[in-house]
Scaffold this active site. Structure first.
Site, PDB file in Angstrom:
ATOM      1  N   LYS A 171      40.431  42.627  41.914  1.00  0.00           N
ATOM      2  CA  LYS A 171      40.307  41.304  42.548  1.00  0.00           C
ATOM      3  C   LYS A 171      39.722  41.402  43.952  1.00  0.00           C
ATOM      4  CE  LYS A 171      43.955  39.238  39.697  1.00  0.00           C
ATOM      5  NZ  LYS A 171      44.436  40.398  38.950  1.00  0.00           N
ATOM      6  N   ARG A 172      38.672  42.187  44.085  1.00  0.00           N
ATOM      7  CA  ARG A 172      38.028  42.375  45.376  1.00  0.00           C
ATOM      8  C   ARG A 172      37.277  41.123  45.784  1.00  0.00           C
ATOM      9  NH1 ARG A 172      41.569  46.215  45.889  1.00  0.00           N
ATOM     10  NH2 ARG A 172      40.837  48.377  45.713  1.00  0.00           N
TER      11      ARG A 172
END
Lengths: 274, 274
Positions: free
Chosen positions: A95-96
């Protein structure tokens, strides 16, 4: 490996829409693994080897490795999956989300260091924060859209004005990814099983785009409702994730067999509604 | 160390609103560091030691360490800052965002493994994705609000309907953090220097909440406009970040001295507008 091609092949050949999420929490490990070196790797390898023929992909969650200083075990785990179970795509759940120059570094981390086939990405910072991942056309880029947690509604369910009219923020994200960000055909979306109505809306907006659906099992999402809402015309298009329910099905030395049984039952429960 | 207390003290004692961002990119390192073991740590330590008396905080960007398999060097760098420059708060720029059970792992990574004093967090997944960080009342939790990149407008600048009326998404985030998420007084917000009008709006909505402002220097943000828009009544309340302009001011063995000169000039340019 081209993620989308490998995912399509895995859906077909294994007749499975199940994604097993690898969220290793050492305090939940069986006693015989407690405190042994590389316990995280050994636990995950056992789960992977016991379930690989039942899944369309695996999804290691990087936080569970990073919290335990175990990036090396994550590298070894993904290498093991690629070696022992070729053609099984690996989604790095990270979930960058950051500006382009930093996103380039995260893309190197995910695709070149860990050799993941896909990554989950947060859309809050917009297009140029996603481009560095999209620049790897063989890799999957799976954007958060409608997440499965209670707070998912705090922002994602707000009504927004867009050039395409009024809609919920998650609908705008789904539409933007489908219409603008998916030029290479390597995008997917995260839509939680806890919100079947929104899964249906995302499916409506995105055609056959692969949807990663967390939230069944421990989080309480309903399999039948998820399939009815999210399956494509061909009865597929979904990566339905189960993590805790599979990983911790057993507490003893036979934990991998217990995990396999839950994975098998979950795959079949999913297929019963395709 | 209590982040907010230490930040206030650093603002006062060092008369500085400058945050030096540690985004180590080995290809930009001076020749004498190229290829030497722990080059990332040595480069960052030299920058830190040359600038610590000029900054209110340091902000290592984890992606630049993770891309190079250098988490151990990040641990050593933060330990060095805490040891050699006590009372200098360290913000881990990680922009994490995930469901509660995973966020707990990211909080362990940031606060217990890396021993950061604060972390940047993405608000897209809502309140329960932020609670695990807020559960550390001594730590700073700095939420993305209006980011400095071009794509920052894609979602953050949309008009949304909220229980408090119509506003831009970034305004809703600012208001929600200030009114609902900041019960322990340990929240801050990221607002890009490239958008002074929005900095002013966020300041209006959040009182004296500390604002982390990236985007001056390489990204083109204007220092005077940032100060006019974002300073509190007391002429503070800002962590104005400069990364590349400081880190890569020099290309030779005297790179740390060159970095100090740019940091000094930047601190003074900021103070000239307080």
């Amino acid at each position: 490996m081209h993620f989308m091609t490998a995912l399509e092949a895995a859906w077909q050949q294994r007749n499975s829409l199940l994604c097993v999420g690898l969220d290793p929490d050492p305090v939940k490990f069986p006693a015989h693994l407690q405190g042994c070196p590389d316990a995280i790797l050994e636990f995950c390898k056992a789960i992977v080897d016991a379930t690989a023929d039942l899944v369309c992909c695996f999804k290691p969650q990087i936080a569970y490795f990073a919290a335990h200083r175990a990036e090396d075990q994550l590298e070894a785990l993904i290498e093991h999956i690629h070696t022992a179970h070729p053609d099984t795509p690996v989604i790095l759940d990270a979930k960058r989300g950051d500006i382009g120059s930093t996103a380039e570094q995260y893309a190197i981390e995910a695709f070149e260091r860990f050799k993941a086939d896909a990554i989950t990405v947060n859309p809050y910072m917009g297009r140029d924060s996603v481009d560095p991942y999209l620049a790897y056309p063989d890799k999957g880029v799976i954007l958060l859209c409608r997440t499965s947690n209670p707070g998912g509604s705090d922002l994602q369910f707000l009504e927004v004005d867009t050039p395409k009219g009024r809609m919920k923020l998650y609908e705008h994200v789904a539409r933007t990814v489908a219409e603008d960000w998916n030029a290479s055909g390597n995008c997917g979306l995260v839509v939680g099983a806890t919100f079947p109505a929104e899964i249906a809306r995302v499916r409506e907006l995105t055609g056959d785009m692969p949807l990663l659906v967390p939230g069944i099992g421990a989080q309480g999402g309903d399999i039948a409702a998820t399939l009815v809402a999210g399956r494509t015309a061909k009865g597929g298009g979904l990566m339905i994730n189960s993590s805790r329910a599979v990983l911790y099905a057993g507490k003893d030395e036979d934990f991998a067999e217990a995990a396999r049984k839950v994975a098998l039952d979950t795959r079949d429960a999913i297929n019963a509604h395709r």
